[in-house]
Design a protein around this motif. Structure first.
Motif, PDB file in Angstrom:
ATOM      1  N   MET A 109      46.847  29.919 -16.531  1.00  0.00           N
ATOM      2  CA  MET A 109      48.064  29.943 -15.716  1.00  0.00           C
ATOM      3  C   MET A 109      49.125  29.124 -16.430  1.00  0.00           C
ATOM      4  O   MET A 109      48.800  28.262 -17.244  1.00  0.00           O
ATOM      5  N   LYS A 110      50.392  29.405 -16.110  1.00  0.00           N
ATOM      6  CA  LYS A 110      51.491  28.650 -16.711  1.00  0.00           C
ATOM      7  C   LYS A 110      51.926  27.513 -15.800  1.00  0.00           C
ATOM      8  O   LYS A 110      52.080  27.694 -14.590  1.00  0.00           O
ATOM      9  N   PHE A 111      52.108  26.357 -16.418  1.00  0.00           N
ATOM     10  CA  PHE A 111      52.629  25.175 -15.736  1.00  0.00           C
ATOM     11  C   PHE A 111      53.822  24.703 -16.550  1.00  0.00           C
ATOM     12  O   PHE A 111      53.667  24.304 -17.699  1.00  0.00           O
ATOM     13  N   ASP A 121      44.146  17.170 -19.223  1.00  0.00           N
ATOM     14  CA  ASP A 121      44.243  15.795 -18.726  1.00  0.00           C
ATOM     15  C   ASP A 121      45.563  15.539 -18.007  1.00  0.00           C
ATOM     16  O   ASP A 121      45.590  14.875 -16.973  1.00  0.00           O
ATOM     17  N   TRP A 122      46.655  16.091 -18.547  1.00  0.00           N
ATOM     18  CA  TRP A 122      47.958  15.824 -17.925  1.00  0.00           C
ATOM     19  C   TRP A 122      48.038  16.430 -16.524  1.00  0.00           C
ATOM     20  O   TRP A 122      48.709  15.882 -15.654  1.00  0.00           O
ATOM     21  N   TYR A 154      47.788  15.570 -10.642  1.00  0.00           N
ATOM     22  CA  TYR A 154      47.204  15.970  -9.352  1.00  0.00           C
ATOM     23  C   TYR A 154      45.855  15.273  -9.159  1.00  0.00           C
ATOM     24  O   TYR A 154      44.799  15.901  -9.253  1.00  0.00           O
ATOM     25  N   PRO A 155      45.874  13.976  -8.875  1.00  0.00           N
ATOM     26  CA  PRO A 155      44.631  13.217  -8.727  1.00  0.00           C
ATOM     27  C   PRO A 155      44.028  13.363  -7.330  1.00  0.00           C
ATOM     28  O   PRO A 155      44.258  12.542  -6.470  1.00  0.00           O
ATOM     29  N   GLY A 169      55.974  26.584 -17.840  1.00  0.00           N
ATOM     30  CA  GLY A 169      56.117  27.518 -18.947  1.00  0.00           C
ATOM     31  C   GLY A 169      55.025  27.429 -19.998  1.00  0.00           C
ATOM     32  O   GLY A 169      54.977  28.237 -20.931  1.00  0.00           O
ATOM     33  N   THR A 170      54.119  26.467 -19.856  1.00  0.00           N
ATOM     34  CA  THR A 170      53.034  26.281 -20.823  1.00  0.00           C
ATOM     35  C   THR A 170      51.727  26.828 -20.265  1.00  0.00           C
ATOM     36  O   THR A 170      51.297  26.413 -19.188  1.00  0.00           O
ATOM     37  N   PRO A 171      51.057  27.752 -20.979  1.00  0.00           N
ATOM     38  CA  PRO A 171      49.771  28.256 -20.497  1.00  0.00           C
ATOM     39  C   PRO A 171      48.688  27.175 -20.572  1.00  0.00           C
ATOM     40  O   PRO A 171      48.597  26.458 -21.574  1.00  0.00           O
ATOM     41  N   GLU A 172      47.926  27.063 -19.511  1.00  0.00           N
ATOM     42  CA  GLU A 172      46.812  26.110 -19.448  1.00  0.00           C
ATOM     43  C   GLU A 172      45.584  26.818 -18.901  1.00  0.00           C
ATOM     44  O   GLU A 172      45.684  27.639 -17.998  1.00  0.00           O
TER      45      GLU A 172
END
Length: 154
Positions: free
Chosen positions: A84-86, A52-53, A58-59, A88-91
């Protein structure tokens, strides 16, 4: 049966198939050489799956870069999943081929752009450039070099 051949949709289908084949190769063998991809997709597409974030940030459209770090690439007939990392966090992402706006591999100067209905409407509203007169075309043709395909055959 339709009264016309829908070349636009047929071309889009072929281009999406090409993306699928490229990604299947990456899934099986990794990225070869300096290849990497910039993939822009429509975040509002109903089948896109993302945190969601990310969709809040990126709407409309988002570009991901498949280059140095990505994992869990799973390619299917309708789209692909990738982690992928955004920051540093994998999503985890699921990107349907129908949501892709552009696919670019800058290492070989290759790119695909998918026109949307909005693009076609903007084109229809744009002023039409005047076509060259027949004699202008004939003058340009006199200067052009014609190469026979037979010269390339062995």
């Amino acid at each position: 049966m339709s009264d016309f051949i829908d070349y636009g949709n047929l071309m889009h289908s072929a281009m999406r198939s090409l993306i699928q084949k490229v990604l299947q190769g990456v899934q099986e063998n990794g990225l070869p050489g300096a290849h990497h991809f910039f993939i822009t997709f429509d975040t509002l597409h109903p089948d896109v799956e993302m945190a969601d974030w990310l969709s809040d940030r990126y709407p409309g459209e988002m570009t991901v870069v498949m280059q140095n770090w990505f994992e869990n690439l799973e390619v299917s007939d309708d789209g692909f999943k990738v982690t992928m990392k955004f920051g540093g966090t994998p999503e985890n992402l699921y990107i349907p081929y129908d949501s892709i706006v552009t696919f670019v591999d800058p290492s070989v100067e290759f790119g695909l752009r998918f026109e949307t209905q909005e693009d076609r409407e903007e084109e229809a509203d744009a002023p039409v450039e005047e076509a060259p007169m027949a004699e202008d075309v004939e003058e340009e043709a006199k200067d052009a070099e014609v190469v026979s395909l037979d010269s390339f055959r062995k």
